[in-house]
Motif scaffolding. Structure first.
Motif, PDB file in Angstrom:
ATOM      1  N   ASN A   1       0.827  -1.215   0.000  1.00  0.00           N
ATOM      2  CA  ASN A   1       0.000   0.000   0.000  1.00  0.00           C
ATOM      3  C   ASN A   1       0.854   1.256   0.000  1.00  0.00           C
ATOM      4  N   GLN A   2       1.868   1.282   0.850  1.00  0.00           N
ATOM      5  CA  GLN A   2       2.734   2.460   0.904  1.00  0.00           C
ATOM      6  C   GLN A   2       3.588   2.594  -0.354  1.00  0.00           C
TER       7      GLN A   2
ATOM      8  N   LYS B   1       2.709   1.654  -3.396  1.00  0.00           N
ATOM      9  CA  LYS B   1       1.836   2.174  -4.460  1.00  0.00           C
ATOM     10  C   LYS B   1       1.604   3.669  -4.311  1.00  0.00           C
ATOM     11  N   ASN B   2       1.407   4.121  -3.080  1.00  0.00           N
ATOM     12  CA  ASN B   2       1.218   5.559  -2.831  1.00  0.00           C
ATOM     13  C   ASN B   2       2.464   6.346  -3.234  1.00  0.00           C
ATOM     14  N   SER B   3       3.632   5.819  -2.874  1.00  0.00           N
ATOM     15  CA  SER B   3       4.883   6.495  -3.220  1.00  0.00           C
ATOM     16  C   SER B   3       5.091   6.509  -4.727  1.00  0.00           C
TER      17      SER B   3
ATOM     18  N   SER C   1       2.932   9.202  -6.230  1.00  0.00           N
ATOM     19  CA  SER C   1       3.248  10.582  -5.826  1.00  0.00           C
ATOM     20  C   SER C   1       4.634  11.036  -6.292  1.00  0.00           C
TER      21      SER C   1
END
Length: 381
Positions: A192-193, A195-197, A200
């Protein structure tokens, strides 16, 4: 970096003088500009400024900020990684008459146009050319992972920025079912983290590295849960995680294979080669420190000159002795280039640059060994 206009002329001993208009397009570009813009340069940009208006009122109405183009004589330049901006402070020299002589600060962000008027040094123009070429170079996210812990960073031109770290219990003492559940929770949280990174940043590739088989397990999990991300992900062996793991990945050339920008990989390898030569007491072909480098230069022995960016930087009003040292270092750099030596400026945002600073900020890998006896012979002739 997008260069819009370049008007530079050679003016004798003064070197190259003129104006370059450009648009920084990334955090890396702002970092490059931090090492290009010096105290005393004239910098133009659009900015917001609150204008005072003549009025008969004792307490004038609140004025609105207006967009104006100003030229300031730079006094300090600061690179703010967290807020993704370059702060240039100085006195207004070009603009509305009422503003001349006032202090102002440009907050330059990616996408903002600015112009720089100065006496250009060759290494500064070379840095701009490299930044232009690097536009098409993708950023790479590196996931270093071991049992119950992961540290994730992104490779920039100036170094590796840590994006996040995550830790879960190793599950020792748990029964097999609970341990597997904890591992799956860890993988879900990491994905999850990640994918967010990925969304962004400007990253276009991922490397998973670490000791043991956990990296393989996470890669299998990634292929099952996000096949699209898995297609641009590669695995690499590393004996540790975190910054030492990032450096190991760079040494192995994994990033180089995914990213055209070679700066960090080159710095890591050059620093290792330098230290290896220094460790050879009798036959080592390396020197460090200004005096030893200058001596090697007299013999035309320098193959590659290594200098930290701090030695070439002017940010703010510096003490006289520091300014004199910078001029001396630039003189060595020019002489090395004339002698057909390679010059590599190291980023002190990253570990190799910090290690180079520990050696005085300047060193050289030699074509042949220059001994103390050589020096004695030169001065006796």
């Amino acid at each position: 970096m997008k260069v819009l206009k370049k008007k530079i002329k050679a003016r004798g001993e003064k070197g190259k003088v003129g104006e370059v208009s450009l648009i920084p397009e990334s955090l890396d570009d702002l970092w490059h500009l931090k090492h290009v813009i010096e105290a005393g340069d004239l910098v133009y940009s659009l900015t917001h400024r609150r204008m005072e208006e003549a009025t008969d009122k004792i307490r004038p109405d609140k004025t609105e900020k207006k967009t104006v183009r100003l030229g300031i004589r730079a006094e300090s330049v600061e690179f703010h990684k967290s807020s993704r901006r370059l702060r240039i402070k100085g006195v207004i020299e070009r603009g509305l008459d009422t503003e001349l002589g006032s202090y102002h600060t440009f907050n330059i962000e990616p996408g903002m146009e600015l112009s720089i008027v100065k006496t250009w040094k060759e290494h500064q123009l070379k840095r701009l050319r490299e930044a232009e070429k690097a536009v098409a170079s993708p950023d790479v996210i590196v996931v270093t992972i071991e049992e119950g812990e992961a540290v994730v960073g992104i490779v920039r031109q100036y170094g590796v920025d840590e994006l996040f770290s995550i830790r879960y219990g190793s599950g020792k003492g748990m029964d097999t079912g609970k341990r597997e559940g904890s591992k799956k929770d860890f993988f879900y949280a990491l994905l999850n983290q990640l994918k967010n990174s990925f969304l962004s940043t400007d990253a276009e590739a991922v490397i998973i590295a670490g000791p043991g088989f956990v990296k393989n397990d996470f890669f299998s999990f990634l292929k099952e849960k996000d096949a699209k991300l898995a297609k641009i992900t590669r695995m690499e062996q590393a004996s540790s995680i975190g910054m030492s793991g990032f450096i190991e990945v760079l040494k192995r050339g994994a990033v180089e294979r995914l990213k055209r920008e070679e700066r960090l990989t080159r710095e890591v390898k050059l620093l290792d080669r330098l230290m290896e030569e220094i460790s050879k007491e009798k036959d080592g072909k390396a020197v460090y420190g200004k005096e030893e480098v200058r001596n090697a230069l007299r013999y035309g022995a320098i193959e590659t000159l290594l200098v930290s960016d701090e030695k070439l930087m002017v940010s703010g009003i510096r003490e006289r002795e520091n300014e004199e040292e910078r001029i001396e270092i630039e003189s060595i750099l020019k002489d090395a280039e004339r002698a057909k030596g390679n010059v590599v400026v190291f980023s002190t945002e990253f570990e190799p640059g910090k290690r180079l600073n520990g050696l005085g900020g300047i060193a050289a890998i030699l074509r042949f060994k220059v001994s103390a006896q050589n020096s004695a012979e030169q001065f006796s002739n």
